[in-house]
Design an enzyme around this catalytic site. Structure first.
Site: not given
Ligand code: ATP
Length: 326
Positions: A8, A97, A99, A135
């Site tokens: 997203k 960022g 999700a 999210d």
């Molecule tokens: P948020 O959803 O918190 O805004 P984001 O979109 O920036 O975060 P994500 O890729 O969702 O980032 O990952 C955030 C953290 O969650 C990562 O540092 C990772 O260690 C942890 N994590 C747990 N499960 C997963 C997954 N299936 N995929 C990616 N990261 C994961």
């Protein structure tokens, strides 16, 4: 059983006061875009996962993985005895960022619900999703969603048109809690939205909710008009300044996109991914080539939105024609 779920982009992320539970109140308009992770669920003893693809090395495979947590949550909720092995193929960069973890959790919920034949209705799945992360409900529904509360109360937004984006991926990620902490620091003690009254400390010293997050009326109206130019003028991300403070290199990326004619340049969610809106598909191709050539990011990706949320793409228990959108 294979389910894919989209990344997203936040079209509007208005951040209000800190709530007593430690989360910020937000108004969040998110658009699901055509960048997907895939989760394949196979019957197994216990719940386990293997992660492959983009950034896999940074993703835990045990209970720290959001997809594993989602499977465990469904298993407990529905009293399932069977287990599952989840194979997660990541295309969505980690901690970017976008999700991606939430997408994987939503995909795992849909895949395990099918695999275990638990047959949860949309409301029950959405409620489990909200327990897994703010999210995750949106990753289930996709399209465009208006999130309130801590972002987990999602209502669908009617949208006309298709929007074309260039995503600029950065090297490394940004931790969402670190970005919110920086946001709080920039705002002063107790978070409050820009232009609002200062936060008031309660007798126990914990900041109370003193401000509502700003409304997203401009974005919702632009989306109804299917006008990318209008939308470009009202995109907003209250976390952008904090993300750029933590990653000053993002300024260069954002400036490069603007200079090359993007309608708008934004940080997606807590960053560090930058998203550039273009008026047409052709403009998008041109801009993607320009940003890639400028050397201001690790990689670029062209996406469009909105797209649907977590969907079954392969189900060995059913014939291909019987696949539905549940
Ligand atoms: P948020 O959803 O918190 O805004 P984001 O979109 O920036 O975060 P994500 O890729 O969702 O980032 O990952 C955030 C953290 O969650 C990562 O540092 C990772 O260690 C942890 N994590 C747990 N499960 C997963 C997954 N299936 N995929 C990616 N990261 C994961």
């Amino acid at each position: 059983m294979t389910v894919r779920a989209p990344a997203k982009i936040n079209l509007f992320l208005g951040v209000g006061g800190l709530r007593r539970d430690g989360y910020h109140a937000v108004t969040n308009v998110a658009q699901a875009v055509s960048l997907y992770d895939e989760v394949t669920a196979r019957a197994a003893r216990g719940v386990s996962a293997a992660v492959r693809g983009e950034g896999a090395g940074a993703v835990p495979s045990g209970l720290g993985n959001l997809a594993v947590r989602a499977a465990e949550a469904l298993r407990a909720y529905a009293g399932v005895q069977s287990g599952v092995h989840l194979e997660i193929r990541k295309t969505i960069p980690v901690a970017a960022g976008l999700a991606g973890g939430s997408a994987d959790a939503a995909a795992a919920l849909v895949a395990c619900d099918r695999l275990w034949r638990t047959g949860l209705d949309r409301d029950a799945l959405t409620s489990l999703a909200a327990d897994c992360g703010s999210d995750v409900p949106f990753a289930l529904s996709g399209g465009v969603g208006l999130g309130t509360g801590r972002g987990e109360q999602v209502s669908p937004v009617l949208v006309a048109g298709e929007y074309h984006w260039v995503l600029a991926f950065a090297s490394g990620g940004l931790s969402t809690p670190a970005v919110y902490s920086e946001f709080d620091r920039l705002q002063g003690i107790g978070a409050f939205s820009p232009g609002a009254q200062p936060a008031v400390a309660s007798p126990d010293g914990i900041a109370q909710v003193v401000t509502e997050p700003p409304p997203a009326d401009g974005v919702l109206s632009a989306l109804r008009h299917a006008d990318a130019g209008l939308l470009a003028d009202v995109l907003r991300n209250d976390l952008a300044a904090a993300a750029v403070r933590l990653r000053p290199d993002l300024s260069r990326t954002l400036d490069a996109g603007r200079e090359m004619g993007a309608l708008a340049a934004i940080v997606s969610g807590s960053g560090p991914t930058c998203a550039f809106l273009t008026a047409t598909r052709d403009e998008r191709i041109r801009l993607a080539a320009g940003i890639a050539g400028a050397g201001v990011c690790r990689a670029v990706q062209q996406v469009s939105g909105p797209v649907p949320g977590a969907r079954v793409v392969s189900d060995p228990q059913r014939s291909p024609t019987a696949l539905d959108s549940s």
